[in-house]
Scaffold this motif. Structure first.
Motif, PDB file in Angstrom:
ATOM      1  N   ILE A  20       0.839  -1.206   0.000  1.00  0.00           N
ATOM      2  CA  ILE A  20       0.000   0.000   0.000  1.00  0.00           C
ATOM      3  C   ILE A  20       0.869   1.249   0.000  1.00  0.00           C
ATOM      4  O   ILE A  20       0.621   2.207  -0.731  1.00  0.00           O
ATOM      5  CB  ILE A  20      -0.973  -0.025   1.199  1.00  0.00           C
ATOM      6  N   GLU A  21       1.923   1.244   0.817  1.00  0.00           N
ATOM      7  CA  GLU A  21       2.836   2.394   0.860  1.00  0.00           C
ATOM      8  C   GLU A  21       3.567   2.567  -0.464  1.00  0.00           C
ATOM      9  O   GLU A  21       3.754   3.695  -0.926  1.00  0.00           O
ATOM     10  CB  GLU A  21       3.843   2.231   2.002  1.00  0.00           C
ATOM     11  N   ASN A  22       3.987   1.464  -1.082  1.00  0.00           N
ATOM     12  CA  ASN A  22       4.704   1.532  -2.363  1.00  0.00           C
ATOM     13  C   ASN A  22       3.820   2.053  -3.488  1.00  0.00           C
ATOM     14  O   ASN A  22       4.314   2.596  -4.476  1.00  0.00           O
ATOM     15  CB  ASN A  22       5.283   0.172  -2.740  1.00  0.00           C
ATOM     16  N   MET A  23       2.512   1.909  -3.364  1.00  0.00           N
ATOM     17  CA  MET A  23       1.574   2.415  -4.373  1.00  0.00           C
ATOM     18  C   MET A  23       1.258   3.892  -4.126  1.00  0.00           C
ATOM     19  O   MET A  23       0.443   4.479  -4.830  1.00  0.00           O
ATOM     20  CB  MET A  23       0.280   1.593  -4.363  1.00  0.00           C
ATOM     21  N   ASP A  24       1.892   4.480  -3.115  1.00  0.00           N
ATOM     22  CA  ASP A  24       1.679   5.889  -2.763  1.00  0.00           C
ATOM     23  C   ASP A  24       0.212   6.210  -2.479  1.00  0.00           C
ATOM     24  O   ASP A  24      -0.295   7.274  -2.859  1.00  0.00           O
ATOM     25  CB  ASP A  24       2.223   6.833  -3.846  1.00  0.00           C
ATOM     26  N   CYS A  25      -0.451   5.277  -1.814  1.00  0.00           N
ATOM     27  CA  CYS A  25      -1.845   5.509  -1.417  1.00  0.00           C
ATOM     28  C   CYS A  25      -1.890   6.481  -0.252  1.00  0.00           C
ATOM     29  O   CYS A  25      -0.949   6.594   0.518  1.00  0.00           O
ATOM     30  CB  CYS A  25      -2.492   4.193  -0.984  1.00  0.00           C
ATOM     31  N   ASP A  26      -2.996   7.175  -0.148  1.00  0.00           N
ATOM     32  CA  ASP A  26      -3.245   8.046   0.995  1.00  0.00           C
ATOM     33  C   ASP A  26      -3.600   7.137   2.171  1.00  0.00           C
ATOM     34  O   ASP A  26      -4.688   6.550   2.223  1.00  0.00           O
ATOM     35  CB  ASP A  26      -4.395   8.997   0.669  1.00  0.00           C
ATOM     36  N   LEU A  27      -2.668   6.989   3.115  1.00  0.00           N
ATOM     37  CA  LEU A  27      -2.847   6.040   4.212  1.00  0.00           C
ATOM     38  C   LEU A  27      -4.012   6.411   5.119  1.00  0.00           C
ATOM     39  O   LEU A  27      -4.704   5.529   5.635  1.00  0.00           O
ATOM     40  CB  LEU A  27      -1.546   5.917   5.010  1.00  0.00           C
ATOM     41  N   PHE A  28      -4.247   7.689   5.284  1.00  0.00           N
ATOM     42  CA  PHE A  28      -5.404   8.122   6.074  1.00  0.00           C
ATOM     43  C   PHE A  28      -6.692   7.661   5.394  1.00  0.00           C
ATOM     44  O   PHE A  28      -7.606   7.163   6.027  1.00  0.00           O
ATOM     45  CB  PHE A  28      -5.391   9.647   6.251  1.00  0.00           C
ATOM     46  N   ARG A  29      -6.752   7.824   4.070  1.00  0.00           N
ATOM     47  CA  ARG A  29      -7.936   7.410   3.307  1.00  0.00           C
ATOM     48  C   ARG A  29      -8.125   5.894   3.390  1.00  0.00           C
ATOM     49  O   ARG A  29      -9.252   5.396   3.494  1.00  0.00           O
ATOM     50  CB  ARG A  29      -7.775   7.855   1.853  1.00  0.00           C
ATOM     51  N   VAL A  30      -7.022   5.139   3.350  1.00  0.00           N
ATOM     52  CA  VAL A  30      -7.104   3.675   3.461  1.00  0.00           C
ATOM     53  C   VAL A  30      -7.706   3.291   4.808  1.00  0.00           C
ATOM     54  O   VAL A  30      -8.595   2.430   4.879  1.00  0.00           O
ATOM     55  CB  VAL A  30      -5.712   3.018   3.269  1.00  0.00           C
ATOM     56  N   LEU A  31      -7.242   3.938   5.877  1.00  0.00           N
ATOM     57  CA  LEU A  31      -7.798   3.640   7.201  1.00  0.00           C
ATOM     58  C   LEU A  31      -9.272   4.019   7.286  1.00  0.00           C
ATOM     59  O   LEU A  31     -10.074   3.290   7.882  1.00  0.00           O
ATOM     60  CB  LEU A  31      -7.004   4.347   8.296  1.00  0.00           C
ATOM     61  N   CYS A  32      -9.635   5.149   6.695  1.00  0.00           N
ATOM     62  CA  CYS A  32     -11.050   5.553   6.684  1.00  0.00           C
ATOM     63  C   CYS A  32     -11.896   4.526   5.930  1.00  0.00           C
ATOM     64  O   CYS A  32     -12.996   4.178   6.365  1.00  0.00           O
ATOM     65  CB  CYS A  32     -11.216   6.931   6.047  1.00  0.00           C
ATOM     66  N   ASP A  33     -11.368   4.038   4.813  1.00  0.00           N
ATOM     67  CA  ASP A  33     -12.087   3.019   4.042  1.00  0.00           C
ATOM     68  C   ASP A  33     -12.214   1.710   4.829  1.00  0.00           C
ATOM     69  O   ASP A  33     -13.265   1.076   4.814  1.00  0.00           O
ATOM     70  CB  ASP A  33     -11.395   2.757   2.710  1.00  0.00           C
ATOM     71  N   LEU A  34     -11.137   1.318   5.503  1.00  0.00           N
ATOM     72  CA  LEU A  34     -11.191   0.111   6.347  1.00  0.00           C
ATOM     73  C   LEU A  34     -12.234   0.276   7.441  1.00  0.00           C
ATOM     74  O   LEU A  34     -13.024  -0.632   7.711  1.00  0.00           O
ATOM     75  CB  LEU A  34      -9.829  -0.173   6.979  1.00  0.00           C
ATOM     76  N   GLU A  35     -12.226   1.449   8.061  1.00  0.00           N
ATOM     77  CA  GLU A  35     -13.197   1.724   9.122  1.00  0.00           C
ATOM     78  C   GLU A  35     -14.623   1.629   8.585  1.00  0.00           C
ATOM     79  O   GLU A  35     -15.496   1.026   9.215  1.00  0.00           O
ATOM     80  CB  GLU A  35     -12.933   3.110   9.711  1.00  0.00           C
ATOM     81  N   MET A  36     -14.858   2.174   7.401  1.00  0.00           N
ATOM     82  CA  MET A  36     -16.191   2.145   6.800  1.00  0.00           C
ATOM     83  C   MET A  36     -16.610   0.706   6.483  1.00  0.00           C
ATOM     84  O   MET A  36     -17.744   0.305   6.759  1.00  0.00           O
ATOM     85  CB  MET A  36     -16.216   2.996   5.530  1.00  0.00           C
ATOM     86  N   ARG A  37     -15.708  -0.084   5.932  1.00  0.00           N
ATOM     87  CA  ARG A  37     -16.040  -1.480   5.597  1.00  0.00           C
ATOM     88  C   ARG A  37     -16.344  -2.295   6.847  1.00  0.00           C
ATOM     89  O   ARG A  37     -17.272  -3.094   6.856  1.00  0.00           O
ATOM     90  CB  ARG A  37     -14.905  -2.123   4.814  1.00  0.00           C
ATOM     91  N   ILE A  38     -15.565  -2.091   7.884  1.00  0.00           N
ATOM     92  CA  ILE A  38     -15.801  -2.836   9.129  1.00  0.00           C
ATOM     93  C   ILE A  38     -17.102  -2.374   9.768  1.00  0.00           C
ATOM     94  O   ILE A  38     -17.871  -3.189  10.290  1.00  0.00           O
ATOM     95  CB  ILE A  38     -14.602  -2.703  10.081  1.00  0.00           C
ATOM     96  N   HIS A  39     -17.377  -1.078   9.697  1.00  0.00           N
ATOM     97  CA  HIS A  39     -18.641  -0.556  10.225  1.00  0.00           C
ATOM     98  C   HIS A  39     -19.827  -1.178   9.480  1.00  0.00           C
ATOM     99  O   HIS A  39     -20.822  -1.579  10.085  1.00  0.00           O
ATOM    100  CB  HIS A  39     -18.683   0.966  10.111  1.00  0.00           C
ATOM    101  N   THR A  40     -19.722  -1.274   8.171  1.00  0.00           N
ATOM    102  CA  THR A  40     -20.784  -1.891   7.370  1.00  0.00           C
ATOM    103  C   THR A  40     -20.959  -3.355   7.744  1.00  0.00           C
ATOM    104  O   THR A  40     -22.079  -3.833   7.919  1.00  0.00           O
ATOM    105  CB  THR A  40     -20.458  -1.755   5.867  1.00  0.00           C
ATOM    106  N   SER A  41     -19.855  -4.053   7.895  1.00  0.00           N
ATOM    107  CA  SER A  41     -19.901  -5.461   8.310  1.00  0.00           C
ATOM    108  C   SER A  41     -20.528  -5.596   9.697  1.00  0.00           C
ATOM    109  O   SER A  41     -21.359  -6.480   9.936  1.00  0.00           O
ATOM    110  CB  SER A  41     -18.480  -6.045   8.313  1.00  0.00           C
ATOM    111  N   LEU A  42     -20.149  -4.721  10.594  1.00  0.00           N
ATOM    112  CA  LEU A  42     -20.682  -4.733  11.959  1.00  0.00           C
ATOM    113  C   LEU A  42     -22.185  -4.478  11.945  1.00  0.00           C
ATOM    114  O   LEU A  42     -22.948  -5.176  12.618  1.00  0.00           O
ATOM    115  CB  LEU A  42     -19.968  -3.691  12.817  1.00  0.00           C
ATOM    116  N   SER A  43     -22.611  -3.501  11.168  1.00  0.00           N
ATOM    117  CA  SER A  43     -24.035  -3.194  11.067  1.00  0.00           C
ATOM    118  C   SER A  43     -24.815  -4.394  10.547  1.00  0.00           C
ATOM    119  O   SER A  43     -25.903  -4.706  11.039  1.00  0.00           O
ATOM    120  CB  SER A  43     -24.267  -1.999  10.144  1.00  0.00           C
ATOM    121  N   SER A  44     -24.245  -5.062   9.560  1.00  0.00           N
ATOM    122  CA  SER A  44     -24.884  -6.249   8.998  1.00  0.00           C
ATOM    123  C   SER A  44     -24.988  -7.364  10.040  1.00  0.00           C
ATOM    124  O   SER A  44     -26.025  -8.014  10.169  1.00  0.00           O
ATOM    125  CB  SER A  44     -24.088  -6.734   7.786  1.00  0.00           C
ATOM    126  N   LEU A  45     -23.907  -7.569  10.787  1.00  0.00           N
ATOM    127  CA  LEU A  45     -23.910  -8.614  11.818  1.00  0.00           C
ATOM    128  C   LEU A  45     -24.911  -8.309  12.927  1.00  0.00           C
ATOM    129  O   LEU A  45     -25.593  -9.200  13.427  1.00  0.00           O
ATOM    130  CB  LEU A  45     -22.511  -8.782  12.412  1.00  0.00           C
TER     131      LEU A  45
END
Length: 145
Positions: A20-45
């Motif tokens: 992820i770092e080598n692809m020069d991704c915005d690490l803050f954005r990656v964490l926000c996306d992870l948080e959103m996906r886990i939140h969606t999964s949590l809501s579903s559960l």
């Protein structure tokens, strides 16, 4: 990445962090996306009729939510990014006291019996009982290692 966090696969997490770092991704954005996906999964559960409480997802979500600003404003974003993911992984692997007590109740027939050992302690009986239960918990944990 989320599955590796749930599984406690530290090696894969670090490998993906490097990618992820080598692809020069915005690490803050990656964490926000992870948080959103886990939140969606949590809501579903939580909305399903599942008998199991999604404690693991809640622990991961708490770490990501509380620490993501460290990536945005930290000195070394890459190190902070890895640290947050490793902390989320560690938290996802821990068990609540209730889960440990349930496990001990299920294995009650196998536990070491120290109930009949005389005590010269001046501690209240309730405190002595709590210490015995703590002893049993440590024996179970050591027995599973």
């Amino acid at each position: 990445l989320i599955q590796h966090i749930r599984d406690g696969n530290y090696e894969k997490i670090l490998s993906l962090c490097s990618e992820i770092e080598n692809m020069d991704c915005d690490l803050f954005r990656v964490l926000c996306d992870l948080e959103m996906r886990i939140h969606t999964s949590l809501s579903s559960l939580l909305s399903s009729s599942s008998a199991k409480f999604p404690e693991r997802e809640i622990r991961i979500l708490e770490v990501l939510h509380s620490a993501k600003d460290g990536v945005k404003s930290g000195y070394d974003q890459g190190v902070n990014f890895e640290s947050i993911l490793l902390a989320a992984t560690e938290q996802s692997q821990t068990r609540s006291i209730d889960a440990i007590l349930d496990l001990l109740r299920k294995k009650d027939s196998k536990r070491t019996n120290i109930e009949n050992i005389p005590s010269n302690s001046k501690l209240p009986a309730s405190t002595q009982q709590l210490l015995k239960e703590n002893f049993h918990a440590k024996i179970r944990i050591l027995g599973n290692e």
